[in-house]
Design a protein around this motif. Structure first.
Motif, PDB file in Angstrom:
ATOM      1  N   ILE A   1     -35.403 -78.216  -2.951  1.00  0.00           N
ATOM      2  CA  ILE A   1     -36.115 -78.965  -1.911  1.00  0.00           C
ATOM      3  C   ILE A   1     -36.299 -78.061  -0.700  1.00  0.00           C
ATOM      4  N   ASP A   2     -37.554 -77.856  -0.362  1.00  0.00           N
ATOM      5  CA  ASP A   2     -37.938 -77.011   0.767  1.00  0.00           C
ATOM      6  C   ASP A   2     -37.699 -77.792   2.063  1.00  0.00           C
ATOM      7  N   VAL A   3     -36.879 -77.251   2.957  1.00  0.00           N
ATOM      8  CA  VAL A   3     -36.688 -77.924   4.243  1.00  0.00           C
ATOM      9  C   VAL A   3     -37.252 -77.107   5.409  1.00  0.00           C
TER      10      VAL A   3
ATOM     11  N   GLY B   1     -35.117 -73.183   5.357  1.00  0.00           N
ATOM     12  CA  GLY B   1     -34.350 -72.895   4.154  1.00  0.00           C
ATOM     13  C   GLY B   1     -34.524 -73.941   3.081  1.00  0.00           C
ATOM     14  N   TRP B   2     -33.550 -73.992   2.202  1.00  0.00           N
ATOM     15  CA  TRP B   2     -33.638 -74.793   0.984  1.00  0.00           C
ATOM     16  C   TRP B   2     -32.311 -75.461   0.678  1.00  0.00           C
ATOM     17  N   VAL B   3     -32.426 -76.587  -0.058  1.00  0.00           N
ATOM     18  CA  VAL B   3     -31.239 -77.154  -0.700  1.00  0.00           C
ATOM     19  C   VAL B   3     -31.541 -77.192  -2.197  1.00  0.00           C
TER      20      VAL B   3
ATOM     21  N   LEU C   1     -51.998 -77.139   2.308  1.00  0.00           N
ATOM     22  CA  LEU C   1     -51.600 -75.967   3.104  1.00  0.00           C
ATOM     23  C   LEU C   1     -50.390 -75.260   2.486  1.00  0.00           C
ATOM     24  N   HIS C   2     -49.459 -76.061   2.034  1.00  0.00           N
ATOM     25  CA  HIS C   2     -48.209 -75.507   1.502  1.00  0.00           C
ATOM     26  C   HIS C   2     -48.460 -74.703   0.222  1.00  0.00           C
ATOM     27  N   TYR C   3     -49.340 -75.218  -0.618  1.00  0.00           N
ATOM     28  CA  TYR C   3     -49.626 -74.549  -1.895  1.00  0.00           C
ATOM     29  C   TYR C   3     -50.686 -73.455  -1.725  1.00  0.00           C
TER      30      TYR C   3
ATOM     31  N   THR D   1     -39.078 -70.021  -5.461  1.00  0.00           N
ATOM     32  CA  THR D   1     -38.617 -71.276  -4.855  1.00  0.00           C
ATOM     33  C   THR D   1     -39.741 -72.318  -4.841  1.00  0.00           C
ATOM     34  N   HIS D   2     -40.966 -71.882  -4.519  1.00  0.00           N
ATOM     35  CA  HIS D   2     -42.067 -72.844  -4.440  1.00  0.00           C
ATOM     36  C   HIS D   2     -42.529 -73.326  -5.805  1.00  0.00           C
ATOM     37  N   GLN D   3     -42.435 -72.453  -6.801  1.00  0.00           N
ATOM     38  CA  GLN D   3     -42.779 -72.876  -8.158  1.00  0.00           C
ATOM     39  C   GLN D   3     -41.822 -73.979  -8.594  1.00  0.00           C
TER      40      GLN D   3
ATOM     41  N   GLU E   1     -40.056 -76.408   8.105  1.00  0.00           N
ATOM     42  CA  GLU E   1     -40.906 -77.391   8.793  1.00  0.00           C
ATOM     43  C   GLU E   1     -42.292 -77.490   8.156  1.00  0.00           C
ATOM     44  N   HIS E   2     -42.804 -76.387   7.605  1.00  0.00           N
ATOM     45  CA  HIS E   2     -44.164 -76.451   7.028  1.00  0.00           C
ATOM     46  C   HIS E   2     -44.235 -77.426   5.844  1.00  0.00           C
ATOM     47  N   ALA E   3     -43.088 -77.797   5.291  1.00  0.00           N
ATOM     48  CA  ALA E   3     -43.065 -78.723   4.157  1.00  0.00           C
ATOM     49  C   ALA E   3     -43.237 -80.178   4.598  1.00  0.00           C
TER      50      ALA E   3
HETATM   51 MN    MN Z   1     -42.414 -73.773   1.739  1.00  0.00          MN
END
Ligand code: MN
Length: 228
Positions: free
Chosen positions: A190-192, A162-164, A60-62, A106-108, A194-196
């Motif tokens: 690192i994706d934080v 968001g992200w760290v 789902l995420h990708y 960010t996702h790449q 909720e969908h991650a």
């Molecule tokens: Mn994401």
């Protein structure tokens, strides 16, 4: 384009185009991205990160979330090129472009920084035991455990989505939404959102953040650390 959003009045169409072009050129240079944007390739199967990140979440995420960023970036790009666009329209589309290119970048980074865990024959979770990256992490954080704590703390402190990020200078920052950390060179993201993690971990972000360290591709992170 952040500076545009801070203006009280919408900028002129020409100005939006100029900033959109500059922003795309910058990102193209850094990540060899080309417009129209394409969904980058995932280097592993959806179930590769099991049991730490489940196959359905990766799929789902990708294939859904990340693909939507690609589609929306392209939609904004073609909208911006249409003749007769209004200033307000250009303003909206430039924001859409910026948000969604941020989503792609960010996702790449995130997906490239993950790998099959070592107990399944992969390189995930294998932290280097020597070399410049190892030495630098040891000097700054006392070693892997200190770095992990710093990243976890960052990920937990980010309110909402968001992200760290870990950067080439080994600083740790967080960002809201899909904001790409400009002026920094992120080497791990690192994706934080909720969908991650929600399908497997529900509200337990801390557990997701603990477990993601079993699938981090430190070899890839190190290659970015060494890159110029
Ligand atoms: Mn994401």
């Amino acid at each position: 384009m952040l500076e545009l959003l801070q203006l009280l009045q919408p900028p002129s169409v020409a100005m939006v185009h100029e900033v959109a072009n500059k922003s795309n050129k910058m990102q193209n240079r850094e990540y060899q991205m080309q417009a129209p944007y394409e969904l980058f390739k995932l280097n592993y199967s959806y179930d590769a990160l099991e049991p730490y990140i489940d196959a359905k979440t990766v799929e789902l995420h990708y294939a859904k979330h990340t693909k939507t960023y690609v589609d929306k970036a392209n939609e904004a790009l073609s909208g911006l090129q249409k003749p007769g666009i209004t200033e307000a329209g250009a303003y909206e589309l430039s924001k859409q472009l910026d948000d969604n290119v941020g989503g792609i970048l960010t996702h790449q980074l995130y997906f490239n920084c993950l790998a099959k865990p070592k107990e399944k024959g992969g390189v995930g979770g294998v932290f280097p035991t020597s070399g410049p990256f190892y030495e630098a992490v040891k000097a700054r954080y006392g070693g892997f455990d200190g770095l992990k704590e710093g990243l976890k703390k960052g990920g937990l402190s980010r309110f909402g989505s968001g992200w760290v990020f870990l950067h080439q200078d080994l600083s740790i920052t967080t960002a809201p939404n899909q904001e790409w950390p400009r002026g920094k060179k992120p080497i791990l993201g690192i994706d934080v959102w909720e969908h991650a993690y929600y399908l497997k971990y529900q509200n337990r972000r801390v557990e997701y953040l603990d477990n993601i360290f079993f699938v981090i591709n430190w070899g890839y992170v190190e290659s970015l650390y060494k890159s110029v």
